[in-house]
Motif scaffolding. Sequence first.
Motif, PDB file in Angstrom:
ATOM      1  N   VAL A  83       0.892  -1.182  -0.003  1.00  0.00           N
ATOM      2  CA  VAL A  83       0.083   0.014  -0.053  1.00  0.00           C
ATOM      3  C   VAL A  83       0.832   1.321  -0.002  1.00  0.00           C
ATOM      4  O   VAL A  83       1.661   1.398   0.869  1.00  0.00           O
ATOM      5  N   ASN A 102     -10.730   5.455  -1.338  1.00  0.00           N
ATOM      6  CA  ASN A 102      -9.519   4.930  -0.427  1.00  0.00           C
ATOM      7  C   ASN A 102      -8.879   6.208   0.049  1.00  0.00           C
ATOM      8  O   ASN A 102      -7.488   6.283   0.066  1.00  0.00           O
ATOM      9  N   SER A 112      -3.227   3.538  -2.188  1.00  0.00           N
ATOM     10  CA  SER A 112      -3.157   2.791  -3.421  1.00  0.00           C
ATOM     11  C   SER A 112      -3.613   1.204  -2.987  1.00  0.00           C
ATOM     12  O   SER A 112      -3.608   1.135  -1.674  1.00  0.00           O
ATOM     13  N   GLY A 113      -3.803   0.368  -4.074  1.00  0.00           N
ATOM     14  CA  GLY A 113      -4.151  -0.885  -3.605  1.00  0.00           C
ATOM     15  C   GLY A 113      -5.666  -1.043  -3.047  1.00  0.00           C
ATOM     16  O   GLY A 113      -6.452  -0.348  -3.014  1.00  0.00           O
ATOM     17  N   SER A 114      -5.800  -2.315  -2.671  1.00  0.00           N
ATOM     18  CA  SER A 114      -7.251  -2.945  -2.492  1.00  0.00           C
ATOM     19  C   SER A 114      -7.247  -3.072  -1.043  1.00  0.00           C
ATOM     20  O   SER A 114      -6.454  -2.954  -0.325  1.00  0.00           O
ATOM     21  N   ARG A 115      -8.308  -3.231  -0.680  1.00  0.00           N
ATOM     22  CA  ARG A 115      -8.959  -3.477   0.735  1.00  0.00           C
ATOM     23  C   ARG A 115      -8.397  -2.388   1.749  1.00  0.00           C
ATOM     24  O   ARG A 115      -8.385  -2.756   2.899  1.00  0.00           O
ATOM     25  N   PHE A 116      -8.952  -1.302   1.339  1.00  0.00           N
ATOM     26  CA  PHE A 116      -8.534  -0.071   2.275  1.00  0.00           C
ATOM     27  C   PHE A 116      -9.605  -0.124   3.303  1.00  0.00           C
ATOM     28  O   PHE A 116      -9.267   0.446   4.319  1.00  0.00           O
ATOM     29  N   ASN A 117     -10.851  -0.574   3.040  1.00  0.00           N
ATOM     30  CA  ASN A 117     -11.712  -0.616   4.028  1.00  0.00           C
ATOM     31  C   ASN A 117     -11.532  -1.174   5.346  1.00  0.00           C
ATOM     32  O   ASN A 117     -12.007  -1.138   6.426  1.00  0.00           O
ATOM     33  N   SER A 161     -11.830   0.489  10.843  1.00  0.00           N
ATOM     34  CA  SER A 161     -12.609   0.031   9.652  1.00  0.00           C
ATOM     35  C   SER A 161     -14.193   0.096  10.121  1.00  0.00           C
ATOM     36  O   SER A 161     -14.861   0.282   8.893  1.00  0.00           O
ATOM     37  N   ASN A 214     -14.397   5.264   1.896  1.00  0.00           N
ATOM     38  CA  ASN A 214     -13.573   3.810   1.536  1.00  0.00           C
ATOM     39  C   ASN A 214     -13.788   3.794   0.008  1.00  0.00           C
ATOM     40  O   ASN A 214     -13.360   3.125  -0.779  1.00  0.00           O
ATOM     41  N   THR A 215     -14.729   4.600  -0.558  1.00  0.00           N
ATOM     42  CA  THR A 215     -15.055   4.486  -2.008  1.00  0.00           C
ATOM     43  C   THR A 215     -13.986   5.176  -2.842  1.00  0.00           C
ATOM     44  O   THR A 215     -13.755   4.968  -3.942  1.00  0.00           O
TER      45      THR A 215
END
Length: 115
Positions: free
Chosen positions: A2, A76, A25-30, A53, A73-74
């Motif tokens: 990240v 990030n 950057s990246g996924s699963r920020f939530n 979270s 979260n939409t």
Amino acid sequence: QVQLVESGGGLVQPGGSLRLSCTASGSRFNIYTMYWYRQAPGKERELVALITSVASTKYADSVKGRFTISRDNTKNTVYLQMNSLKPEDTAVYSCRALSMLGDYWGQGTQVTVSS
């Protein structure tokens, strides 16, 4: 991996406001708990605020009632709305993302409160 990028710092007069942003950057920020820290010259780094979270928040006593942490979260992105700024808020502000997947830091953004 990240990457965190902060923005929104600058020079502001006492009593003024700034909004800092930290975009990941990246996924699963939530799933990350997001933090804002600051470090003033000659002082240790201190925790300013965090948001979990599930959007629970905590603040340092020195900023309660003046600063607000939030997240989108939409996008990030985590924000730090800073109102009623004081000269003692002058510092480099950095964000941090922490979860079981890793512990990541941004490079920081300078906030200077001065007339």
